[in-house]
Design a protein around this motif. Structure first.
Motif, PDB file in Angstrom:
ATOM      1  N   ASN A 206       0.805  -1.216   0.000  1.00  0.00           N
ATOM      2  CA  ASN A 206       0.000   0.000   0.000  1.00  0.00           C
ATOM      3  C   ASN A 206       0.840   1.270   0.000  1.00  0.00           C
ATOM      4  O   ASN A 206       0.280   2.372   0.044  1.00  0.00           O
ATOM      5  CB  ASN A 206      -0.927   0.025   1.224  1.00  0.00           C
ATOM      6  CG  ASN A 206      -2.014  -1.026   1.152  1.00  0.00           C
ATOM      7  OD1 ASN A 206      -2.517  -1.315   0.081  1.00  0.00           O
ATOM      8  ND2 ASN A 206      -2.363  -1.587   2.297  1.00  0.00           N
ATOM      9  N   VAL A 207       2.150   1.149  -0.006  1.00  0.00           N
ATOM     10  CA  VAL A 207       3.021   2.322   0.044  1.00  0.00           C
ATOM     11  C   VAL A 207       3.439   2.698  -1.369  1.00  0.00           C
ATOM     12  O   VAL A 207       3.915   1.862  -2.134  1.00  0.00           O
ATOM     13  CB  VAL A 207       4.263   2.054   0.918  1.00  0.00           C
ATOM     14  CG1 VAL A 207       5.168   3.282   0.931  1.00  0.00           C
ATOM     15  CG2 VAL A 207       3.839   1.712   2.343  1.00  0.00           C
ATOM     16  N   VAL A 208       3.270   3.990  -1.691  1.00  0.00           N
ATOM     17  CA  VAL A 208       3.576   4.478  -3.030  1.00  0.00           C
ATOM     18  C   VAL A 208       4.444   5.729  -2.916  1.00  0.00           C
ATOM     19  O   VAL A 208       4.481   6.391  -1.878  1.00  0.00           O
ATOM     20  CB  VAL A 208       2.294   4.805  -3.827  1.00  0.00           C
ATOM     21  CG1 VAL A 208       1.427   3.566  -3.989  1.00  0.00           C
ATOM     22  CG2 VAL A 208       1.515   5.932  -3.154  1.00  0.00           C
ATOM     23  N   ALA A 209       5.134   6.039  -4.007  1.00  0.00           N
ATOM     24  CA  ALA A 209       5.877   7.293  -4.068  1.00  0.00           C
ATOM     25  C   ALA A 209       4.897   8.451  -4.168  1.00  0.00           C
ATOM     26  O   ALA A 209       3.845   8.346  -4.814  1.00  0.00           O
ATOM     27  CB  ALA A 209       6.826   7.291  -5.266  1.00  0.00           C
ATOM     28  N   VAL A 210       5.241   9.552  -3.517  1.00  0.00           N
ATOM     29  CA  VAL A 210       4.399  10.747  -3.577  1.00  0.00           C
ATOM     30  C   VAL A 210       4.743  11.503  -4.859  1.00  0.00           C
ATOM     31  O   VAL A 210       5.839  12.053  -4.990  1.00  0.00           O
ATOM     32  CB  VAL A 210       4.603  11.641  -2.343  1.00  0.00           C
ATOM     33  CG1 VAL A 210       3.788  12.924  -2.479  1.00  0.00           C
ATOM     34  CG2 VAL A 210       4.212  10.901  -1.073  1.00  0.00           C
ATOM     35  N   THR A 211       3.803  11.499  -5.786  1.00  0.00           N
ATOM     36  CA  THR A 211       3.973  12.212  -7.053  1.00  0.00           C
ATOM     37  C   THR A 211       3.059  13.431  -7.065  1.00  0.00           C
ATOM     38  O   THR A 211       2.299  13.675  -6.123  1.00  0.00           O
ATOM     39  CB  THR A 211       3.643  11.292  -8.232  1.00  0.00           C
ATOM     40  OG1 THR A 211       2.274  10.854  -8.103  1.00  0.00           O
ATOM     41  CG2 THR A 211       4.554  10.064  -8.244  1.00  0.00           C
ATOM     42  N   GLY A 212       3.147  14.203  -8.141  1.00  0.00           N
ATOM     43  CA  GLY A 212       2.415  15.462  -8.220  1.00  0.00           C
ATOM     44  C   GLY A 212       0.945  15.353  -7.896  1.00  0.00           C
ATOM     45  O   GLY A 212       0.388  16.191  -7.173  1.00  0.00           O
ATOM     46  N   ASP A 213       0.279  14.336  -8.411  1.00  0.00           N
ATOM     47  CA  ASP A 213      -1.161  14.208  -8.203  1.00  0.00           C
ATOM     48  C   ASP A 213      -1.511  13.914  -6.745  1.00  0.00           C
ATOM     49  O   ASP A 213      -2.629  14.191  -6.312  1.00  0.00           O
ATOM     50  CB  ASP A 213      -1.715  13.086  -9.085  1.00  0.00           C
ATOM     51  CG  ASP A 213      -1.675  13.445 -10.564  1.00  0.00           C
ATOM     52  OD1 ASP A 213      -1.537  14.646 -10.872  1.00  0.00           O
ATOM     53  OD2 ASP A 213      -1.769  12.518 -11.398  1.00  0.00           O
ATOM     54  N   LEU A 214      -0.560  13.349  -6.009  1.00  0.00           N
ATOM     55  CA  LEU A 214      -0.823  12.965  -4.620  1.00  0.00           C
ATOM     56  C   LEU A 214      -0.461  14.074  -3.621  1.00  0.00           C
ATOM     57  O   LEU A 214      -0.889  14.033  -2.470  1.00  0.00           O
ATOM     58  CB  LEU A 214      -0.036  11.692  -4.288  1.00  0.00           C
ATOM     59  CG  LEU A 214      -0.526  10.810  -3.143  1.00  0.00           C
ATOM     60  CD1 LEU A 214      -1.976  10.391  -3.364  1.00  0.00           C
ATOM     61  CD2 LEU A 214       0.367   9.582  -3.016  1.00  0.00           C
ATOM     62  N   VAL A 215       0.310  15.059  -4.068  1.00  0.00           N
ATOM     63  CA  VAL A 215       0.802  16.097  -3.153  1.00  0.00           C
ATOM     64  C   VAL A 215      -0.333  16.809  -2.414  1.00  0.00           C
ATOM     65  O   VAL A 215      -0.249  16.990  -1.185  1.00  0.00           O
ATOM     66  CB  VAL A 215       1.707  17.093  -3.907  1.00  0.00           C
ATOM     67  CG1 VAL A 215       1.986  18.325  -3.048  1.00  0.00           C
ATOM     68  CG2 VAL A 215       3.013  16.411  -4.286  1.00  0.00           C
ATOM     69  N   PRO A 216      -1.411  17.256  -3.075  1.00  0.00           N
ATOM     70  CA  PRO A 216      -2.466  17.952  -2.319  1.00  0.00           C
ATOM     71  C   PRO A 216      -3.049  17.116  -1.185  1.00  0.00           C
ATOM     72  O   PRO A 216      -3.352  17.651  -0.112  1.00  0.00           O
ATOM     73  CB  PRO A 216      -3.518  18.262  -3.388  1.00  0.00           C
ATOM     74  CG  PRO A 216      -2.733  18.335  -4.675  1.00  0.00           C
ATOM     75  CD  PRO A 216      -1.674  17.281  -4.526  1.00  0.00           C
ATOM     76  N   GLN A 217      -3.197  15.809  -1.399  1.00  0.00           N
ATOM     77  CA  GLN A 217      -3.689  14.953  -0.321  1.00  0.00           C
ATOM     78  C   GLN A 217      -2.705  14.904   0.844  1.00  0.00           C
ATOM     79  O   GLN A 217      -3.109  14.920   2.008  1.00  0.00           O
ATOM     80  CB  GLN A 217      -3.927  13.534  -0.845  1.00  0.00           C
ATOM     81  CG  GLN A 217      -5.268  13.302  -1.486  1.00  0.00           C
ATOM     82  CD  GLN A 217      -5.650  11.826  -1.437  1.00  0.00           C
ATOM     83  OE1 GLN A 217      -5.775  11.233  -0.365  1.00  0.00           O
ATOM     84  NE2 GLN A 217      -5.833  11.240  -2.615  1.00  0.00           N
ATOM     85  N   VAL A 218      -1.414  14.830   0.538  1.00  0.00           N
ATOM     86  CA  VAL A 218      -0.407  14.785   1.598  1.00  0.00           C
ATOM     87  C   VAL A 218      -0.410  16.087   2.382  1.00  0.00           C
ATOM     88  O   VAL A 218      -0.319  16.086   3.617  1.00  0.00           O
ATOM     89  CB  VAL A 218       0.986  14.486   1.012  1.00  0.00           C
ATOM     90  CG1 VAL A 218       2.071  14.679   2.062  1.00  0.00           C
ATOM     91  CG2 VAL A 218       1.026  13.070   0.456  1.00  0.00           C
ATOM     92  N   LEU A 219      -0.534  17.219   1.695  1.00  0.00           N
ATOM     93  CA  LEU A 219      -0.586  18.504   2.383  1.00  0.00           C
ATOM     94  C   LEU A 219      -1.774  18.559   3.345  1.00  0.00           C
ATOM     95  O   LEU A 219      -1.652  19.052   4.472  1.00  0.00           O
ATOM     96  CB  LEU A 219      -0.684  19.651   1.375  1.00  0.00           C
ATOM     97  CG  LEU A 219       0.453  19.798   0.366  1.00  0.00           C
ATOM     98  CD1 LEU A 219       0.224  21.017  -0.518  1.00  0.00           C
ATOM     99  CD2 LEU A 219       1.799  19.899   1.057  1.00  0.00           C
TER     100      LEU A 219
END
Length: 280
Positions: free
Chosen positions: A140-153
């Motif tokens: 379930n672990v993935v690299a944080v890419t551009g599309d995922l950044v807003p969710q991480v923020l």
């Protein structure tokens, strides 16, 4: 101090690089690319005391909005200690942050001094260091890419006292490695690992629970290519500490998170590793 040739002013990029270099000399083990990333948090938040244009002391006094700030990188060069230059940058940093709640991570030798200046202990951290063998990231672990950044923020907000999107957007980028736990399209934890002068540091490590935190540690170990890992873990996270011990990690450097002003209301059970000792 009224001394000719003495001035406190904001550090430029080269000055911050030098201050972070002093942190290396103090065995604080900063990341190889920390200075540039740190400045994105608050470009005016790094102050230096200069004697005839020579940097003799420095501090970070990073403002996160109007309500929170963090003190770090408080160093006087060994050749100039005992002359009051450190106090000059301390006073300037505190004045800059004003009435905000101010945080810092104090080493044991300085905690009593900080307490006298109005800082109150919130929790202890311990640095765990080790080199896991055969690290494998969970499915379930993935690299944080551009599309995922807003969710991480958005995920970061309950675990840090203020919004810090500008800094995080840089912190999630190369040369650091950012990983997230992703289930059903939603983030359930994230971590960043970066190369330091000695091994790699994980920070932050925020997660919904222990299993997600363990998966992120494994993913960071894999990203580090088997290098030594360091992580500053709040003492209340005993289950993660036991897991790290079982992986062969050992306890080391101790600090105490302290605040002057109202302590932030954070989701502490999801903070498995703090971001940095320098910026909170």
């Amino acid at each position: 101090m009224d001394q000719p040739g003495v001035q406190v002013r904001v550090l430029n990029a080269a000055g911050v690089e030098r201050l972070v270099g002093w942190a290396k000399d103090e065995s604080w083990n900063p990341g190889l690319a920390d200075a540039a990333a740190f400045r994105t948090a608050d470009p005016d938040g790094f102050l230096g005391c200069f004697l005839d244009d020579e940097l003799v002391a420095g501090i970070s006094a990073v403002a996160y909005g109007q309500d929170f700030g963090f003190i770090g990188l408080y160093i006087c060069h060994p050749d100039h200690r005992g002359k009051g230059y450190g106090k000059l940058v301390w006073d300037a940093g505190m004045a800059r942050l004003g009435d905000r709640t101010i945080g810092l991570d104090g080493v044991p030798a300085q905690q009593a001094n900080y307490a006298r200046m109005g800082f109150v202990a919130a929790y202890d951290t311990l640095r765990w260091s080790g080199r896991p063998t055969h690290p494998q990231a969970g499915g379930n672990v993935v690299a944080v890419t551009g599309d995922l950044v807003p969710q991480v923020l958005a995920y970061d907000r309950p675990f840090f006292p203020a919004e810090r999107d500008g800094f995080l957007r840089t912190w999630l980028e190369h040369p650091r490695h950012a990983r997230a736990v992703l289930r059903n399209g939603s983030v359930h934890g994230y971590a960043v690992v970066r190369e330091c002068h000695d091994g790699f540091k994980i920070g932050p490590l925020f997660a919904d629970g222990l299993e997600d935190a363990k998966a992120l540690v494994a993913a960071c170990a894999a990203a580090a290519g088997g290098g030594t890992l360091h992580i500053d873990v709040p003492v209340g996270q005993e289950a993660l500490a036991e897991h790290l011990w079982a992986l062969g990690f050992a306890e080391g450097f101790a600090t105490k998170r302290m605040y002057r002003g109202p302590a932030p209301d954070l989701v502490m059970n999801g903070i498995f590793g703090i971001t940095t000792l320098e910026l909170g």
